[in-house]
Enzyme design. Structure first.
Site, PDB file in Angstrom:
ATOM      1  N   ASP A 197      20.515 -69.869 -52.464  1.00 43.28           N
ATOM      2  CA  ASP A 197      19.507 -70.595 -51.704  1.00 43.28           C
ATOM      3  C   ASP A 197      19.876 -72.060 -51.866  1.00 43.28           C
ATOM      4  O   ASP A 197      19.788 -72.603 -52.975  1.00 43.28           O
ATOM      5  CB  ASP A 197      18.114 -70.327 -52.296  1.00 43.28           C
ATOM      6  N   HIS A 198      20.308 -72.690 -50.790  1.00 48.34           N
ATOM      7  CA  HIS A 198      20.901 -74.022 -50.971  1.00 48.34           C
ATOM      8  C   HIS A 198      19.880 -75.045 -51.470  1.00 48.34           C
ATOM      9  O   HIS A 198      20.259 -76.099 -51.971  1.00 48.34           O
ATOM     10  CB  HIS A 198      21.637 -74.489 -49.714  1.00 48.34           C
ATOM     11  N   HIS A 260      13.367 -70.936 -49.255  1.00 53.91           N
ATOM     12  CA  HIS A 260      13.316 -72.318 -49.740  1.00 53.91           C
ATOM     13  C   HIS A 260      11.934 -72.711 -50.283  1.00 53.91           C
ATOM     14  O   HIS A 260      11.805 -73.229 -51.379  1.00 53.91           O
ATOM     15  CB  HIS A 260      13.699 -73.285 -48.627  1.00 53.91           C
TER      16      HIS A 260
HETATM   17  C1  BG6 Z   1      18.352 -73.617 -43.480  1.00 55.10           C
HETATM   18  C2  BG6 Z   1      17.624 -73.210 -42.235  1.00 55.10           C
HETATM   19  O1  BG6 Z   1      18.323 -72.604 -44.435  1.00 55.10           O
HETATM   20  O2  BG6 Z   1      17.752 -74.788 -44.006  1.00 55.10           O
HETATM   21  C3  BG6 Z   1      17.631 -74.322 -41.213  1.00 55.10           C
HETATM   22  O3  BG6 Z   1      18.231 -72.049 -41.681  1.00 55.10           O
HETATM   23  C4  BG6 Z   1      17.094 -75.596 -41.825  1.00 55.10           C
HETATM   24  O4  BG6 Z   1      16.895 -73.971 -40.060  1.00 55.10           O
HETATM   25  C5  BG6 Z   1      17.790 -75.897 -43.143  1.00 55.10           C
HETATM   26  O5  BG6 Z   1      17.322 -76.645 -40.898  1.00 55.10           O
HETATM   27  C6  BG6 Z   1      17.136 -77.052 -43.840  1.00 55.10           C
HETATM   28  O6  BG6 Z   1      17.921 -77.445 -44.914  1.00 55.10           O
HETATM   29  P1  BG6 Z   1      17.904 -78.923 -45.437  1.00 55.10           P
HETATM   30  O7  BG6 Z   1      18.816 -78.897 -46.609  1.00 55.10           O
HETATM   31  O8  BG6 Z   1      18.371 -79.797 -44.323  1.00 55.10           O
HETATM   32  O9  BG6 Z   1      16.481 -79.210 -45.795  1.00 55.10           O
END
Ligand code: BG6
Length: 512
Positions: A197-198, A260
């Site tokens: 989960d990034h 997230h």
């Molecule tokens: C991704 C989603 O996991 O996270 C995207 O699929 C979203 O739709 C993105 O834009 C948001 O990531 P960050 O790091 O820009 O908040």
């Protein structure tokens, strides 16, 4: 606020390079590899955190030789770098890039992969530790795992390891997530599976645990006695971009919440773990996710809100409505905004609502966790009732402008006692300098050293889906009336404001 911080006090995991290994990227010709994985490997190399004996094998159905794969990534590398680009560092990495062309359901692809891995081992001395990275469309995750298993590639010889990194989305509902977990577990043990989960790679998110458990002053007030409610916001200014193919079938709830936002919630609400060992931390996070109360079907109507953006103005420019975006159905029912209230059924949080929201094409890009404290119990100041005092709010700014701020009341200078709100702010960039990174560096390095702390365990993924399943079901059964219902460039639909107004609260949109 300002203070001198000795570099030694900087919060950084001081660890050496990852273990020697081959990283096999399935779906290597896609965007993720170019935009995130390669720049992360490059940054890891710059930081001295890649093993000397290291190789990458890309696998995809697009025809390439290792040489043409290398050339393509080399062309794109400078543009995707997060900082200044050093060709010497890139060349080190480029020399270690290999490629296997093949479709994922064909066992021959995996035979060719096996042969390539053998050659790398013989010629470059990289031992048989394999990191399999699933960067493909999600429908291939189970299939690739199965084929790897059949080819005998998931069972490590003695003393070596085989680890699997699975990208999101992890399933599209509770049933498919359980099926995928079962499929992966047929070929690998849980200790080999890294569900990424990034958000867990973001510095501020990792700092949450340090903030809560590395300091003595917050924990004593971190519960229902002092906290009125918590708001977690992930607001984006971006629209659907070129991802309608995926997003139309997903929507904001699936895309952002069970992964997230629930990860942010778990870190905010978890009990202190008994140690920072991976299982101790994951056990505590899992307990919070298991204690989240899923709404009843009727409850969905009063505890959640959805929205879809109409055309509007953002940053001075006109932008299209969701239904006008390329690849989106003219009458699309997909939500681009979701808000919900959840409660946590445990001693610490009983009665404290957690309000979560996320949306595309909102007024500002801002991911924050704000802790709203209770008001003081007595009215002590003339001409000012307690009800008029703004409660204290502690805000964790996840992005952009990473930092932490505290809002409190202070006397406005002058002969009368009047109270104004002030902000005390800590900004990462001011203390530690900005470190451009993709957010994947820590996560990739963790896989290479076998640390699962920041990754989702099977039970956590299923717990997340269990909570939002009633929303998915009700929203599917009852098409939204009045979509689109918020203008691009606004803070979302009126229904989401109403959700909090009914509870006597309001979203904090300008969390400074
Ligand atoms: C991704 C989603 O996991 O996270 C995207 O699929 C979203 O739709 C993105 O834009 C948001 O990531 P960050 O790091 O820009 O908040």
């Amino acid at each position: 606020m300002s203070a001198e911080i000795a570099p030694a006090a900087a919060v950084e995991r001081q660890r050496g390079p990852g273990e020697a290994c081959v990283m096999v990227i399935f779906g290597a010709t896609g965007d993720l590899t170019k935009r995130l994985l390669m720049p992360s490997l490059y940054n890891l190399k710059t930081a001295g955190l890649l093993p000397e004996r290291f190789a990458v094998v890309g696998v995809s159905n697009i025809e390439h030789t290792s040489q043409s794969f290398r050339e393509e990534l080399t062309r794109e590398a400078p543009g995707n770098a997060t900082g200044t680009f050093d060709p010497a560092v890139w060349n080190w990495l480029a020399e270690r890039l290999h490629y296997v062309t093949g479709v994922f359901d064909d066992p021959a692809t995996f035979e060719r992969l096996q042969q390539r891995l053998d050659i790398i081992e013989k010629e470059s001395g990289v031992p048989g530790n394999h990191l399999y990275y699933f960067a493909t469309a999600p429908q291939f995750f189970g299939l690739i795992a199965e084929r790897l298993g059949e080819a005998g590639l998931t069972r490590p010889p003695d003393g070596l390891w085989r680890r699997l990194v699975v990208e999101k989305p992890f399933g599209r509902d509770l049933e498919s997530a359980s099926q995928l977990n079962a499929q992966l577990r047929r070929v690998m043990g849980e200790e080999q599976i890294y569900r990424i989960d990034h958000y867990m790679g973001k510095e501020t998110v990792q700092n949450l645990m340090v903030f809560r458990f590395g300091n003595g002053i917050f924990e004593p007030i971190w519960d229902r006695r002092y906290i009125d409610h918590v708001q977690i916001t992930a607001a984006e200014t971006l629209g659907v971009e070129k991802r309608a193919g995926y997003y139309e079938g997903a929507g904001a709830l699936r895309d952002m919440v069970p992964n997230h936002l629930f990860q942010l919630l778990a870190l905010t609400a978890m009990e202190p773990p008994s140690s920072f060992a991976a299982e101790a931390v994951r056990d505590e996070k899992a307990k919070i996710l298991a204690a989240l109360q899923p709404p009843s079907a009727e409850g969905v109507l009063t505890s959640a809100a959805r929205g879809q953006y109409a055309a509007g103005t953002l940053g001075g420019a006109r932008v299209l409505g969701y239904r006008e975006e390329p690849g989106v159905a003219a009458q699309s029912q997909t939500e681009t905004y979701a808000a919900l209230r959840v409660g946590i059924d445990n001693w610490r949080w009983a009665g404290v609502p957690f309000y979560l929201r996320t949306g595309k094409r909102l007024k500002a890009r801002s991911t924050t966790i704000s802790i709203h404290f209770r008001r003081p119990p007595l009215q002590l100041f003339r001409r000012m009732g307690v009800g008029e005092l703004d409660p204290n709010v502690l805000t964790i700014h996840v992005q952009p402008d990473e930092g932490i701020s505290l809002r409190f009341g202070a006397k406005i200078p002058g002969p009368t006692v009047d109270i104004g709100d002030v902000q005390m702010k800590f900004k990462y960039a001011e203390y530690f300098g900005a470190r451009p990174a993709t957010g994947y560096e820590t996560l990739l390095h963790d896989v290479m050293i076998g640390d699962q702390t920041l990754f989702q365990r099977a039970d956590m993924t299923e717990a997340g889906w269990r909570v939002i399943q009633p929303l998915l079901d009700v929203w599917h059964a009852l098409p939204a009336r009045g979509f689109p219902n918020y203008a691009a460039g606004s803070w979302g639909p009126a229904e989401a404001d109403e959700l909090l107004r009914r509870d006597g609260r309001a979203w904090i949109n300008d969390a400074a």
